[in-house]
Design a protein around this motif. Structure first.
Motif, PDB file in Angstrom:
ATOM      1  N   ASN A 215       0.288  -1.232   0.380  1.00 13.34           N
ATOM      2  CA  ASN A 215       0.372  -0.098  -0.226  1.00 13.34           C
ATOM      3  C   ASN A 215       0.695   0.670   0.248  1.00 13.34           C
ATOM      4  O   ASN A 215       0.524   2.116  -0.655  1.00 13.34           O
ATOM      5  CB  ASN A 215      -0.320  -0.058   1.369  1.00 13.34           C
ATOM      6  N   SER A 216       1.865   1.141   0.648  1.00 17.69           N
ATOM      7  CA  SER A 216       2.442   2.036   1.112  1.00 17.69           C
ATOM      8  C   SER A 216       3.567   2.717  -0.799  1.00 17.69           C
ATOM      9  O   SER A 216       3.702   3.861  -1.158  1.00 17.69           O
ATOM     10  CB  SER A 216       3.933   2.044   1.754  1.00 17.69           C
ATOM     11  N   PHE A 217       3.817   1.427  -1.474  1.00 18.20           N
ATOM     12  CA  PHE A 217       4.324   2.138  -2.489  1.00 18.20           C
ATOM     13  C   PHE A 217       3.144   2.298  -3.673  1.00 18.20           C
ATOM     14  O   PHE A 217       3.399   3.194  -4.473  1.00 18.20           O
ATOM     15  CB  PHE A 217       4.588   0.474  -3.139  1.00 18.20           C
TER      16      PHE A 217
ATOM     17  N   ALA B 219      -9.344   8.972  -5.085  1.00 12.88           N
ATOM     18  CA  ALA B 219     -10.276   8.883  -4.410  1.00 12.88           C
ATOM     19  C   ALA B 219      -8.981   7.870  -3.668  1.00 12.88           C
ATOM     20  O   ALA B 219      -9.190   6.778  -2.580  1.00 12.88           O
ATOM     21  CB  ALA B 219     -11.450   7.738  -4.755  1.00 12.88           C
ATOM     22  N   ILE B 220      -8.578   6.906  -4.539  1.00 18.93           N
ATOM     23  CA  ILE B 220      -8.219   5.332  -3.937  1.00 18.93           C
ATOM     24  C   ILE B 220      -6.957   5.747  -3.476  1.00 18.93           C
ATOM     25  O   ILE B 220      -6.496   5.768  -2.386  1.00 18.93           O
ATOM     26  CB  ILE B 220      -7.263   4.786  -5.645  1.00 18.93           C
ATOM     27  N   LYS B 221      -6.323   7.451  -3.921  1.00 12.57           N
ATOM     28  CA  LYS B 221      -5.329   8.030  -2.948  1.00 12.57           C
ATOM     29  C   LYS B 221      -5.714   7.739  -1.288  1.00 12.57           C
ATOM     30  O   LYS B 221      -4.879   7.802  -0.526  1.00 12.57           O
ATOM     31  CB  LYS B 221      -4.342   8.911  -3.672  1.00 12.57           C
ATOM     32  N   ASN B 222      -6.166   8.442  -1.529  1.00 15.94           N
ATOM     33  CA  ASN B 222      -6.946   9.248   0.037  1.00 15.94           C
ATOM     34  C   ASN B 222      -7.218   7.828   0.727  1.00 15.94           C
ATOM     35  O   ASN B 222      -7.203   7.656   2.073  1.00 15.94           O
ATOM     36  CB  ASN B 222      -8.480  10.008  -0.100  1.00 15.94           C
ATOM     37  N   GLU B 223      -8.200   6.691  -0.095  1.00 16.74           N
ATOM     38  CA  GLU B 223      -8.061   5.288   0.883  1.00 16.74           C
ATOM     39  C   GLU B 223      -6.993   4.874   1.323  1.00 16.74           C
ATOM     40  O   GLU B 223      -6.505   4.639   1.698  1.00 16.74           O
ATOM     41  CB  GLU B 223      -9.026   4.347  -0.416  1.00 16.74           C
ATOM     42  N   LEU B 224      -5.886   4.718   0.456  1.00 18.45           N
ATOM     43  CA  LEU B 224      -4.438   3.780   0.826  1.00 18.45           C
ATOM     44  C   LEU B 224      -4.074   5.078   1.966  1.00 18.45           C
ATOM     45  O   LEU B 224      -3.229   4.640   3.246  1.00 18.45           O
ATOM     46  CB  LEU B 224      -3.416   4.615  -0.719  1.00 18.45           C
ATOM     47  N   GLU B 225      -4.024   6.066   1.965  1.00 16.41           N
ATOM     48  CA  GLU B 225      -3.325   7.145   3.519  1.00 16.41           C
ATOM     49  C   GLU B 225      -4.662   6.710   4.998  1.00 16.41           C
ATOM     50  O   GLU B 225      -3.374   6.528   5.528  1.00 16.41           O
ATOM     51  CB  GLU B 225      -3.779   8.481   2.432  1.00 16.41           C
TER      52      GLU B 225
ATOM     53  N   LYS C 211      -5.878   4.070   5.015  1.00 15.09           N
ATOM     54  CA  LYS C 211      -5.643   2.574   5.382  1.00 15.09           C
ATOM     55  C   LYS C 211      -3.838   1.731   6.132  1.00 15.09           C
ATOM     56  O   LYS C 211      -3.641   2.069   7.013  1.00 15.09           O
ATOM     57  CB  LYS C 211      -5.084   2.101   3.998  1.00 15.09           C
ATOM     58  N   ILE C 212      -3.137   3.301   5.266  1.00 11.95           N
ATOM     59  CA  ILE C 212      -2.078   2.865   5.941  1.00 11.95           C
ATOM     60  C   ILE C 212      -1.930   4.081   6.859  1.00 11.95           C
ATOM     61  O   ILE C 212      -1.590   3.469   8.217  1.00 11.95           O
ATOM     62  CB  ILE C 212      -1.047   4.217   5.036  1.00 11.95           C
ATOM     63  N   SER C 213      -2.734   5.075   7.227  1.00 13.67           N
ATOM     64  CA  SER C 213      -2.507   5.910   8.379  1.00 13.67           C
ATOM     65  C   SER C 213      -3.386   4.673  10.033  1.00 13.67           C
ATOM     66  O   SER C 213      -2.882   4.901  11.227  1.00 13.67           O
ATOM     67  CB  SER C 213      -3.437   7.251   8.672  1.00 13.67           C
ATOM     68  N   VAL C 214      -4.341   4.267   9.824  1.00 16.36           N
ATOM     69  CA  VAL C 214      -5.094   3.539  10.605  1.00 16.36           C
ATOM     70  C   VAL C 214      -3.879   1.912  10.857  1.00 16.36           C
ATOM     71  O   VAL C 214      -3.806   1.384  12.298  1.00 16.36           O
ATOM     72  CB  VAL C 214      -6.404   2.911   9.759  1.00 16.36           C
ATOM     73  N   THR C 215      -2.886   1.560  10.340  1.00 16.70           N
ATOM     74  CA  THR C 215      -2.008   0.472  10.330  1.00 16.70           C
ATOM     75  C   THR C 215      -0.993   1.485  11.029  1.00 16.70           C
ATOM     76  O   THR C 215      -1.149   0.740  12.112  1.00 16.70           O
ATOM     77  CB  THR C 215      -1.341  -0.036   9.146  1.00 16.70           C
ATOM     78  N   GLU C 216      -0.909   2.210  11.380  1.00 18.65           N
ATOM     79  CA  GLU C 216       0.944   3.073  11.680  1.00 18.65           C
ATOM     80  C   GLU C 216       0.152   2.978  13.383  1.00 18.65           C
ATOM     81  O   GLU C 216       1.006   3.406  14.022  1.00 18.65           O
ATOM     82  CB  GLU C 216       1.162   4.341  10.893  1.00 18.65           C
ATOM     83  N   ASN C 217      -1.421   3.379  13.305  1.00 22.27           N
ATOM     84  CA  ASN C 217      -1.768   3.588  14.200  1.00 22.27           C
ATOM     85  C   ASN C 217      -2.823   2.724  15.615  1.00 22.27           C
ATOM     86  O   ASN C 217      -3.099   3.247  16.377  1.00 22.27           O
ATOM     87  CB  ASN C 217      -2.681   4.754  14.162  1.00 22.27           C
ATOM     88  N   LEU C 218      -2.478   1.863  15.006  1.00 23.18           N
ATOM     89  CA  LEU C 218      -3.374   0.729  14.935  1.00 23.18           C
ATOM     90  C   LEU C 218      -2.537   0.108  16.660  1.00 23.18           C
ATOM     91  O   LEU C 218      -3.015  -0.738  17.729  1.00 23.18           O
ATOM     92  CB  LEU C 218      -3.087  -0.862  14.640  1.00 23.18           C
ATOM     93  N   ASP C 219      -1.117   0.396  17.114  1.00 25.53           N
ATOM     94  CA  ASP C 219      -0.330   0.436  18.663  1.00 25.53           C
ATOM     95  C   ASP C 219      -0.866   1.534  19.331  1.00 25.53           C
ATOM     96  O   ASP C 219      -1.501   0.602  20.117  1.00 25.53           O
ATOM     97  CB  ASP C 219       0.895   0.469  18.203  1.00 25.53           C
ATOM     98  N   THR C 220      -1.732   2.560  18.250  1.00 23.08           N
ATOM     99  CA  THR C 220      -2.317   3.058  19.927  1.00 23.08           C
ATOM    100  C   THR C 220      -3.833   2.647  20.492  1.00 23.08           C
ATOM    101  O   THR C 220      -3.494   2.467  21.664  1.00 23.08           O
ATOM    102  CB  THR C 220      -2.252   4.373  18.969  1.00 23.08           C
ATOM    103  N   ALA C 221      -4.213   1.728  18.703  1.00 20.48           N
ATOM    104  CA  ALA C 221      -5.497   1.565  19.778  1.00 20.48           C
ATOM    105  C   ALA C 221      -5.659   0.416  19.755  1.00 20.48           C
ATOM    106  O   ALA C 221      -6.661   0.208  21.088  1.00 20.48           O
ATOM    107  CB  ALA C 221      -6.609   1.612  17.741  1.00 20.48           C
ATOM    108  N   ILE C 222      -5.108  -0.624  19.452  1.00 21.55           N
ATOM    109  CA  ILE C 222      -4.727  -2.015  20.327  1.00 21.55           C
ATOM    110  C   ILE C 222      -3.957  -1.011  22.002  1.00 21.55           C
ATOM    111  O   ILE C 222      -4.865  -2.365  23.102  1.00 21.55           O
ATOM    112  CB  ILE C 222      -3.500  -2.234  19.843  1.00 21.55           C
TER     113      ILE C 222
END
Length: 550
Positions: free
Chosen positions: A189-191, A323-329, A331-342
């Motif tokens: 996704n980052s790529f 729109a796809i770019k925003n969605e990827l952003e 997803k990546i943001s959620v992934t990077e913030n999952l540690d905080t949510a967990i």
């Protein structure tokens, strides 16, 4: 309490109507007379499933109706939760149609069997051999202890907190699973996001780039046509502007003769202004238009980049790519913030665990205090029921896991003999002993909680003499605060009742029917005398029956 029961076309019953009173009601009858039929009909009222075999006449429907006085049961909340119409005098009706279809009604409103079972459990407690088996289950044993421990409110709080705890645990598991999957996709996704970001996409730019590309690709042809057009407009001899100026001069002289000439003059003047504007714009275009190979290459590269992205992401236009770019952003943001949510979810679980531990400890402490009281009362009652050496060893151990009713692990051991080895109830007590233990438990419970109408179905099996007399005394004592109905074959118990019914079979027109009648005093003497001495009653049996009734 149960105030009346009506049964039509059920098993061996044509039409039966009986009214019940408070206190202790006795039902007697010979073996096979139909006592089990009465309980079977009542079980349909309590939500048991029915079939066509229940119908006496398969061409007619079976109707069973019971009326309950629920004014003292505090059932308004249950009625509301199950969407029943609340009435202090509640009527429950079951119908079994010849087709086999069954219907149930509470206060004339149709209900499903599951809801009827929930209500039935709060109205009648039928004590049979099956329920005696419940005595050996941890759930029932905890219910008994918690009644004496007055844990009802704490258990409600605990169950609510436990539900939230399980929800948090489920959400944490989902987050961890999502994180595991997200990590696998994160690099890809980052790529993809980097590609879209580097493209610096702008809505509508594809059309602009395509137009610019066409222009830069055809500069010479465009310049040639612009130059030719410039000459056509600006030639001193035959240029459009020169001709229009001449035309304008002619009609300037004519416009004074007629309004029609003036209209033409105005139109020619307007055309001259428009063509002059066209001429100036063509002149400006010639000044700005020039071959630019570098720009052409840049536009071509950008077009290739955008078209490749459209094909790669199966998008229709740049707007979809953005729109796809925003969605990827996201997803990546959620992934990077999952540690905080967990971490937050773990904190919530820790807090909920502390609350559950606190409530569980209070439940445990109350149980520890109540157990000696329960043991003393049970052993005292069982002593009067012919089990003088009965002993209980009950304990609760505060464990690690959260169970449905706290953290306690229960040890409920029993011995019927002095010096005997303590063991689980199902191993240490016989069937007759279990029945007496259950009676003792019900007697104790009746002092602590509002039990519904209780029906003892031959709980006195296997006992006689003084023990049966004591069992009758216990039922009579219980009937002071609740409605008790006892189906019995013992005269000592039958004589304790405030009301006495007899179940009997009779043959009418070569058809066997079961019926139920309420006995008066003299009829009770006869019934109890027959229970004592058989059909051929002796004067001593009659005297004994009178003595028991008195």
């Amino acid at each position: 309490m149960l105030t009346s029961l009506s049964i039509q076309n059920y098993a061996l019953i044509d039409n039966l109507q009986v009214n019940f009173n408070s206190g202790l009601s006795i039902i007697t009858g010979e073996t096979g007379a139909g006592k089990s039929i009465l309980l079977g009909g009542l079980s349909l009222i309590l939500g048991k499933r029915a079939d066509l075999s229940s119908l006496k006449d398969t061409d007619q429907k079976c109707i069973i109706e019971a009326v309950f006085d629920v004014s003292n049961y505090n059932l308004e909340g249950l009625f509301k939760a199950e969407d029943f119409d609340y009435e202090p005098q509640t009527i429950i009706r079951r119908e079994i149609l010849p087709s086999g279809k069954s219907r149930a009604f509470v206060n004339d409103s149709p209900v499903n069997l599951n809801s009827l079972q929930v209500l039935g459990e709060r109205l009648i407690d039928v004590h049979s051999q099956h329920q005696t088996l419940q005595l050996v289950s941890d759930d029932f044993q905890f219910e008994v202890i918690d009644a004496l421990a007055k844990n009802e409110t704490l258990l409600q709080d605990y169950k609510q907190e436990l539900k939230q705890y399980k929800t948090l645990k489920k959400e944490l598991k989902e987050l961890l699973n999502f994180q595991a999957e997200a990590i696998k996709e994160h690099d890809y996704n980052s790529f993809l996001l980097q590609e879209l970001t580097e493209a610096q996409l702008v809505e509508g730019e594809l059309e602009q780039l395509e137009e610019e590309y066409e222009t830069l690709s055809n500069v010479e042809a465009i310049q040639e046509k612009l130059s030719e057009s410039y000459q056509l407009l600006n030639d001193e001899q035959i240029g459009v502007l020169s001709l229009l100026n001449t035309l304008k001069g002619n009609f300037q002289k004519l416009k004074g003769y007629s309004s029609r000439y003036e209209d033409l003059f105005n139109r020619i003047e307007s055309s001259l202004i428009e063509m002059d504007d066209v001429f100036r714009e063509i002149d400006a275009l010639q000044d700005t238009l020039e071959a630019n190979p570098n720009r052409l290459e840049a536009v071509h590269s950008k077009l290739l980049q955008i078209n490749n992205l459209l094909q790669k992401h199966t998008a229709h236009d740049v707007t979809e790519l953005i729109a796809i770019k925003n969605e990827l952003e996201e997803k990546i943001s959620v992934t990077e913030n999952l540690d905080t949510a967990i971490q937050q979810k773990n904190n919530d679980i820790d807090n909920k665990t502390k609350q559950l531990n606190s409530i569980s400890k209070s439940i445990h402490d109350n149980r520890k205090q109540a157990i000696p009281k329960l043991v003393l009362q049970l052993e005292t009652i069982l002593g009067s029921l012919g089990m003088p050496n009965a002993q209980f060893k009950i304990d609760v151990l505060f464990g690690d896991g959260f169970f449905a009713n706290g953290k306690d692990e229960l040890s409920f051991l029993f011995t019927a003999n002095k010096g005997g080895q303590f063991n689980e109830l199902k191993k240490a007590a016989s069937g007759g002993e279990l029945s007496r233990i259950m009676l003792a438990i019900k007697s104790v419970l009746s002092n602590y909680i509002q039990l519904p109408t209780i029906i003892f179905d031959e709980i006195d099996s296997g006992v006689s003499g003084e023990i049966s007399n004591k069992m009758g005394d216990i039922m009579l004592s219980m009937s002071k605060t609740m409605q008790v109905i006892s189906i019995t074959h013992l005269p000592q118990i039958a004589a304790k009742g405030h009301t006495h019914f007899k179940v009997f079979k009779e043959d009418v027109d070569e058809v066997t029917r079961t019926n139920l009648v309420k006995l008066n005093h003299d009829e009770r003497i006869v019934e109890i005398a027959q229970m004592l001495g058989g059909v051929e009653m002796s004067s001593s049996a009659i005297a004994h029956a009178k003595e028991l009734l008195n």
